[in-house]
Scaffold this motif. Structure first.
Motif, PDB file in Angstrom:
ATOM      1  N   ILE A 377      59.864 -39.502 -14.471  1.00  0.00           N
ATOM      2  CA  ILE A 377      60.105 -40.702 -13.668  1.00  0.00           C
ATOM      3  C   ILE A 377      61.240 -40.450 -12.677  1.00  0.00           C
ATOM      4  N   GLU A 378      62.314 -39.792 -13.141  1.00  0.00           N
ATOM      5  CA  GLU A 378      63.443 -39.506 -12.261  1.00  0.00           C
ATOM      6  C   GLU A 378      63.041 -38.529 -11.160  1.00  0.00           C
ATOM      7  N   ASN A 379      62.220 -37.540 -11.493  1.00  0.00           N
ATOM      8  CA  ASN A 379      61.742 -36.600 -10.463  1.00  0.00           C
ATOM      9  C   ASN A 379      60.877 -37.315  -9.434  1.00  0.00           C
ATOM     10  N   ALA A 380      60.021 -38.228  -9.899  1.00  0.00           N
ATOM     11  CA  ALA A 380      59.170 -38.981  -8.973  1.00  0.00           C
ATOM     12  C   ALA A 380      60.010 -39.843  -8.043  1.00  0.00           C
ATOM     13  N   ALA A 381      61.086 -40.447  -8.597  1.00  0.00           N
ATOM     14  CA  ALA A 381      61.971 -41.267  -7.771  1.00  0.00           C
ATOM     15  C   ALA A 381      62.670 -40.417  -6.708  1.00  0.00           C
ATOM     16  N   ALA A 382      63.094 -39.215  -7.107  1.00  0.00           N
ATOM     17  CA  ALA A 382      63.774 -38.318  -6.157  1.00  0.00           C
ATOM     18  C   ALA A 382      62.817 -37.889  -5.047  1.00  0.00           C
ATOM     19  N   ILE A 383      61.558 -37.607  -5.402  1.00  0.00           N
ATOM     20  CA  ILE A 383      60.575 -37.192  -4.401  1.00  0.00           C
ATOM     21  C   ILE A 383      60.281 -38.343  -3.441  1.00  0.00           C
ATOM     22  N   ALA A 384      60.159 -39.551  -3.995  1.00  0.00           N
ATOM     23  CA  ALA A 384      59.897 -40.725  -3.156  1.00  0.00           C
ATOM     24  C   ALA A 384      61.052 -40.964  -2.194  1.00  0.00           C
ATOM     25  N   LYS A 385      62.263 -40.757  -2.659  1.00  0.00           N
ATOM     26  CA  LYS A 385      63.434 -40.962  -1.808  1.00  0.00           C
ATOM     27  C   LYS A 385      63.493 -39.946  -0.683  1.00  0.00           C
ATOM     28  N   ALA A 386      63.062 -38.713  -0.974  1.00  0.00           N
ATOM     29  CA  ALA A 386      63.072 -37.663   0.056  1.00  0.00           C
ATOM     30  C   ALA A 386      62.024 -37.918   1.123  1.00  0.00           C
ATOM     31  N   GLY A 387      60.990 -38.673   0.767  1.00  0.00           N
ATOM     32  CA  GLY A 387      59.941 -38.973   1.744  1.00  0.00           C
ATOM     33  C   GLY A 387      59.206 -37.730   2.190  1.00  0.00           C
ATOM     34  N   ASP A 388      58.967 -37.635   3.497  1.00  0.00           N
ATOM     35  CA  ASP A 388      58.228 -36.490   4.042  1.00  0.00           C
ATOM     36  C   ASP A 388      59.148 -35.435   4.630  1.00  0.00           C
ATOM     37  N   ASP A 389      60.452 -35.567   4.379  1.00  0.00           N
ATOM     38  CA  ASP A 389      61.418 -34.619   4.949  1.00  0.00           C
ATOM     39  C   ASP A 389      61.385 -33.313   4.158  1.00  0.00           C
ATOM     40  N   PRO A 390      60.898 -32.206   4.735  1.00  0.00           N
ATOM     41  CA  PRO A 390      60.797 -30.934   3.999  1.00  0.00           C
ATOM     42  C   PRO A 390      62.138 -30.431   3.487  1.00  0.00           C
ATOM     43  N   LYS A 391      63.196 -30.630   4.291  1.00  0.00           N
ATOM     44  CA  LYS A 391      64.514 -30.156   3.853  1.00  0.00           C
ATOM     45  C   LYS A 391      64.974 -30.888   2.602  1.00  0.00           C
ATOM     46  N   LYS A 392      64.827 -32.208   2.606  1.00  0.00           N
ATOM     47  CA  LYS A 392      65.234 -32.984   1.427  1.00  0.00           C
ATOM     48  C   LYS A 392      64.390 -32.633   0.218  1.00  0.00           C
ATOM     49  N   LEU A 393      63.112 -32.381   0.467  1.00  0.00           N
ATOM     50  CA  LEU A 393      62.240 -32.033  -0.648  1.00  0.00           C
ATOM     51  C   LEU A 393      62.650 -30.710  -1.274  1.00  0.00           C
ATOM     52  N   ARG A 394      63.070 -29.745  -0.437  1.00  0.00           N
ATOM     53  CA  ARG A 394      63.480 -28.436  -0.958  1.00  0.00           C
ATOM     54  C   ARG A 394      64.784 -28.532  -1.747  1.00  0.00           C
ATOM     55  N   LYS A 395      65.628 -29.514  -1.404  1.00  0.00           N
ATOM     56  CA  LYS A 395      66.921 -29.639  -2.074  1.00  0.00           C
ATOM     57  C   LYS A 395      66.838 -30.330  -3.434  1.00  0.00           C
ATOM     58  N   ILE A 396      65.700 -30.910  -3.714  1.00  0.00           N
ATOM     59  CA  ILE A 396      65.574 -31.630  -4.981  1.00  0.00           C
ATOM     60  C   ILE A 396      65.643 -30.659  -6.160  1.00  0.00           C
ATOM     61  N   VAL A 397      66.550 -30.944  -7.083  1.00  0.00           N
ATOM     62  CA  VAL A 397      66.633 -30.158  -8.318  1.00  0.00           C
ATOM     63  C   VAL A 397      65.876 -30.945  -9.391  1.00  0.00           C
ATOM     64  N   ARG A 398      64.707 -30.444  -9.722  1.00  0.00           N
ATOM     65  CA  ARG A 398      63.857 -31.176 -10.652  1.00  0.00           C
ATOM     66  C   ARG A 398      64.438 -31.127 -12.065  1.00  0.00           C
ATOM     67  N   LYS A 399      64.472 -32.277 -12.688  1.00  0.00           N
ATOM     68  CA  LYS A 399      64.975 -32.350 -14.064  1.00  0.00           C
ATOM     69  C   LYS A 399      63.915 -31.856 -15.025  1.00  0.00           C
ATOM     70  N   LYS A 400      64.377 -31.205 -16.076  1.00  0.00           N
ATOM     71  CA  LYS A 400      63.473 -30.707 -17.099  1.00  0.00           C
ATOM     72  C   LYS A 400      63.553 -31.589 -18.344  1.00  0.00           C
ATOM     73  N   ALA A 401      62.572 -31.434 -19.191  1.00  0.00           N
ATOM     74  CA  ALA A 401      62.564 -32.190 -20.451  1.00  0.00           C
ATOM     75  C   ALA A 401      63.764 -31.779 -21.296  1.00  0.00           C
ATOM     76  N   PRO A 402      64.381 -32.714 -22.001  1.00  0.00           N
ATOM     77  CA  PRO A 402      65.510 -32.374 -22.874  1.00  0.00           C
ATOM     78  C   PRO A 402      65.093 -31.350 -23.938  1.00  0.00           C
ATOM     79  N   GLN A 403      66.063 -30.589 -24.423  1.00  0.00           N
ATOM     80  CA  GLN A 403      65.775 -29.598 -25.455  1.00  0.00           C
ATOM     81  C   GLN A 403      65.237 -30.290 -26.706  1.00  0.00           C
ATOM     82  N   GLY A 404      64.188 -29.737 -27.260  1.00  0.00           N
ATOM     83  CA  GLY A 404      63.569 -30.304 -28.450  1.00  0.00           C
ATOM     84  C   GLY A 404      62.614 -31.444 -28.169  1.00  0.00           C
ATOM     85  N   PHE A 405      62.420 -31.793 -26.898  1.00  0.00           N
ATOM     86  CA  PHE A 405      61.552 -32.901 -26.530  1.00  0.00           C
ATOM     87  C   PHE A 405      60.088 -32.527 -26.761  1.00  0.00           C
ATOM     88  N   VAL A 406      59.356 -33.400 -27.429  1.00  0.00           N
ATOM     89  CA  VAL A 406      57.913 -33.202 -27.589  1.00  0.00           C
ATOM     90  C   VAL A 406      57.267 -33.710 -26.314  1.00  0.00           C
TER      91      VAL A 406
END
Length: 893
Positions: A377-406
């Motif tokens: 959900i947080e990654n989707a929000a970050a992508i939506a905020k970046a819009g169609d700007d390629p530079k902003k999209l490249r700067k997004i650091v995608r969050k990963k699932a927490p350790q031990g997460f099923v």
């Protein structure tokens, strides 16, 4: 309904009368309902596996009607008491209070009625005790998918095995392939078994996957008319946190708030959780989970049924058939903790919860929304905020699932939507209580137990495992002197026996010392002899070739409500025998006999984890404070803390006794003895239920605490032998029973109010008040003594402020100063709380509604020259459901 269908009516008349009654209710039968009812009135068994919302409850009503007009007795079973209670009241409305009863283990309401609503375990125990002779002409088993539950599935299998006279109606939305079970049912009952499945859902479901935060998703659902919304969590804490978070939103308007307030009326929100719930429901938000008190759950269900709650935050408890109208189910996760590990939901679990969406007769479709994981959900929000700007999209650091997460995602969601429920796996178990019920049946116990062990739905290897377990349990019961082998009487068995009975022959030799011929049935009907493999259950042969085996019987005739409720109850019986009943308050011993019996019983009960966790937290907090005062450094404190846990009375004695018991009964090691102190701690601290919840901060687990107290009460009342019951123990049991009843009013009282019901769907949702606390004199006397002893305990540790809060008109500080000028301490042991040290004067109670009471303080010298005097306000006690004691003076004689 009974006016429509005359007693003794034939199948056609029953069918016609029921259809006419349904039409009067504005109901038109779906094809699957019609087919099922025709099969039922024709005498067939029915397996009804149709989606939620296809009217399985109406089919159950038809089944009960068909059995009732023929003079039979019919049982409705469900997995949880809340569903049993709901069906009980629904059937009372249809058939009348005199025709419907309920038995859940905690409550027994009209138990001789022709229609009985009960938990599956109640019916299973009846089948074990009575076998084919049980007065059960029909059995309707709701939520039959519990057959595959690892812990409770045995209770769904046992009636199928042992009630051959009954007609069975097995119902669930998520059964899977039932071919093998249906075929076996036909073999046992001699009835055809109709399987009705694959029906199209009348209210179709629309599935979607959401990558927006929950509060935004809920807001969108409310704005688009998708309420009521049930938000499903897989922990009680998460459900409560969600309700708190949503309470800041405007869920309902002023008009709806007023309607809710009117419906609630004078409902009693008497606990900490209740006060939170009151705030939530007045805002249009319900909470529903197993940790709630039953009356709070029923309040939420009733308000939801009236359409007054737009959002309900809860666990998957509503997936178990409770009739609450929901349009949208919002599932917050596709993984859950199952008691052992985190794992993804099974297809059955998913469809069981999702199926609650969509209300027949109200909605044209139901909505099921599954939330993506938070990091997605947080990654989707970050992508939506970046819009169609390629530079902003490249700067997004995608969050990963927490350790031990099923992990789960959209692919998991799509797989579950398309998946069929998994096949049901049999889960038959064998416990001491089950074996005792079979022995209590009498007759040929060998054959009865052997049939249960070897003629069931389990695979072959599992049957041998059950046989070995039966032998171990039997030896335990003999050692505990619950069962004896009577060689003066014998039953005669034919020479051909079931395959696998060799295990039983070893059992026979171990109890009789006799040998037997190695004859065994190999499945095809032929017999063969195999050297070295004894196979029959018999102890000796007769001239005719039949085998004799000794009679097995219980040492006492069990009363109807007797039960060894826990697997370790035989050990509890033996351990209680070690204690000294003469060690009562005022004796030369510790005076703790009654409390020690409680500790033995508590050690055999399932752990109430939230309570124990809070007890340990409190104990460690007190220990840290003490160690700091003693100057221990941090590392020493941390090391010492590892040894501190929740209180475990009699831990060493119970452990030693358990080891001795296990040397001859090795099977008991399959179960863990768990010393703990919940009931005992509550009694020793003189806490009420509300004070216990507050003291340990257990507001979210009130229902769990009440269930534990109910289990402890039932175990003490039904398991402790009569010869071990002292006056002090009976006082304690009476106190605990009354405490449980005052917390949540008995269903008996609700049923009695239905005998002459006033039907008003707009009436306030106010359950009947519990019976007067003065009615149970024995329990009330304990409550009075506890209130007085609470003062003694506080005085012993010189907590002047707390005493002043209890008794603002008494100068406790001056009294304690005077007392400690004479004595070094105030004793609080077993002798100090003896009833002999309490005097109650009731001479003018009729006129004043007051008792005058006096507590003698137990000093080290035994002078007994200090008194705590007060009055018991009977009117206030009756109103509040507890003993209201007002101390008036503390003095030296």
């Amino acid at each position: 309904m009974l006016d429509r269908i005359p007693a003794g009516a034939d199948a056609d008349a029953v069918y016609t009368g029921f259809v006419e009654w349904a039409a009067d209710q504005g109901l038109t039968l779906y094809p699957a309902q019609d087919e099922a009812i025709i099969e039922i009135v024709s005498g067939s068994n029915v397996v009804l596996s149709t989606p939620t919302g296809t009217g399985k409850s109406l089919v159950a009503v038809a089944a009960h009607a068909a059995c009732l007009v023929r003079g039979g007795r019919t049982y409705y079973t469900a997995p949880i008491k809340a569903l049993v209670s709901e069906k009980f009241f629904a059937l009372v409305d249809i058939f009348g209070a005199e025709n419907v009863g309920m038995v859940t283990g905690d409550s027994s309401v009209n138990p001789d009625a022709p229609i009985i609503c009960c938990t599956a375990e109640i019916l299973a125990n009846l089948a074990l005790r009575k076998g084919a002779d049980a007065a059960a002409d029909q059995v309707v088993m709701d939520e039959f998918h519990y057959y595959g539950d690892p812990d409770r599935g045995w209770a769904w299998q046992v009636p199928l095995l042992l009630l051959p006279r009954a007609q069975f109606v097995l119902m669930s939305a998520t059964l899977g392939d039932m071919t093998a079970i249906a075929d076996d049912l036909s073999r046992r009952t001699g009835r055809p078994t109709a399987r009705i499945t694959g029906v199209e859902r009348p209210v179709p479901l629309h599935f979607s996957y959401a990558r927006t935060p929950v509060h935004e998703t809920v807001d969108e659902l409310l704005l688009t008319g998708q309420a009521p919304v049930y938000i499903v969590h897989f922990s009680q804490a998460a459900a409560m946190e969600r309700a708190q978070a949503l309470s800041s939103l405007r869920i309902v308007g002023r008009e709806q708030r007023d309607a809710i307030a009117e419906a609630i009326g004078g409902f009693r929100f008497t606990t900490a959780f209740g006060r939170m719930l009151s705030r939530y429901v007045r805002a249009g938000i319900g909470v529903h989970h197993a940790g709630m008190l039953p009356r709070y759950r029923r309040l939420v269900e009733t308000l939801a049924q009236r359409g007054l709650l737009r959002v309900i935050c809860g666990t998957d408890t509503l997936g178990v058939g409770i009739n609450v109208p929901i349009r949208t189910v919002l599932i917050t996760a596709l993984a859950k903790y199952d008691g052992q590990r985190m794992r993804q939901l099974s297809a059955r679990e998913f469809h069981q919860v999702a199926g609650r969406a969509g209300r027949a007769g109200f909605d044209t479709a139901g909505t099921v929304v599954v939330m993506a994981p938070e990091h997605e959900i947080e990654n989707a929000a970050a992508i939506a905020k970046a819009g169609d700007d390629p530079k902003k999209l490249r700067k997004i650091v995608r969050k990963k699932a927490p350790q031990g997460f099923v992990n789960w995602g959209e692919a998991s969601f799509e797989r579950l939507v398309a998946a069929e429920p998994e096949p049901l796996v049999p889960q038959l178990q064998l416990t001491a209580a089950m074996l005792i019920n079979v022995i209590a049946r009498g007759g040929d116990v060998f054959t009865n137990v052997r049939s249960l062990v070897f003629d069931n739905h389990e695979p072959s290897a599992r049957r041998y495992e059950l046989a070995r377990r039966a032998l171990g349990i039997f030896r335990t019961l003999v050692a505990a002197q619950v069962v004896v082998v009577d060689r003066s009487a014998s039953a005669v068995e034919p020479p051909v026996v079931l395959a696998g009975a060799g295990v039983w022959s070893r059992f026979a030799r171990s109890t009789t010392g006799a040998a037997e011929p190695p004859v065994v049935e190999r499945g095809s009907g032929a017999t063969e002899t195999k050297r070295g493999e004894p196979t029959s259950l018999a102890g000796a042969t007769t001239e005719t070739g039949a085998f004799e085996h000794p009679r097995i019987r219980l040492t006492v005739e069990l009363q109807p409500n007797f039960a060894l409720n826990q697997p370790l109850s035989p050990f509890a019986l033996a351990a209680i025998g070690i204690l000294d009943p003469h060690d009562a308050p005022g004796s030369a011993g510790t005076g703790h006999y009654a409390l020690d019996v409680v500790s033995v019983i508590e050690a055999t009960l399932d752990d109430p984890r939230p309570v124990l966790s809070q007890q340990q937290f409190l104990a460690r907090g007190e220990a840290v404070a003490a160690m700091k005062r003693d100057g221990l450094d941090y590392d020493e404190r941390m090391e010492a803390l590892e040894e501190i846990t929740y209180p475990k009375p009699l831990e060493m004695l119970l452990a030693q006794s358990f080891e001795v018991f296990a040397t001859s009964q090795p099977w008991v090691r399959d179960f863990e003895l768990s010393p703990k102190s919940v009931v005992r701690d509550m009694f020793e601290r003189a806490l009420s239920f509300g004070e216990l919840i507050s003291f340990y901060q257990l507001a979210r687990s009130e229902g769990l605490v009440l269930r534990y107290l109910s289990d402890a009460y039932r175990a003490m009342r039904q398991t402790v032998p009569i010869e071990a019951q002292t006056s002090e123990l009976l006082d304690l049991v009476a106190w605990l029973g009354e405490l449980v009843r005052q917390v949540d009013s008995s269903l008996v009282d609700e049923w009695e109010s239905l005998v002459n019901p006033v039907v008003d769907p707009t009436a306030p949702v106010v359950p009947p008040a519990p019976p007067s606390v003065l009615t149970n004199r024995r329990a009330f006397l304990v409550l009075v003594r506890n209130e007085l002893f609470r003062r003694v305990q506080l005085a012993a540790v010189q907590k002047d402020d707390e005493l002043a809060a209890l008794d603002p008109d008494v100068d406790w500080s001056a009294a304690l100063d005077a007392y400690f000028d004479e004595h070094d301490e105030i004793l609080t042991g077993g002798a100090a709380r003896s009833p002999r040290l309490v005097d109650i004067d009731e001479t003018d109670a009729a006129a004043t509604r007051l008792w005058r009471v006096e507590q003698t303080v137990d000093d080290p010298e035994g002078n007994h020259d200090w008194r705590i005097r007060g009055v018991v306000d009977l009117a206030a006690s009756e109103e509040l459901g507890t003993a209201v004691v007002n101390v008036t003076e503390v003095l030296r004689l």
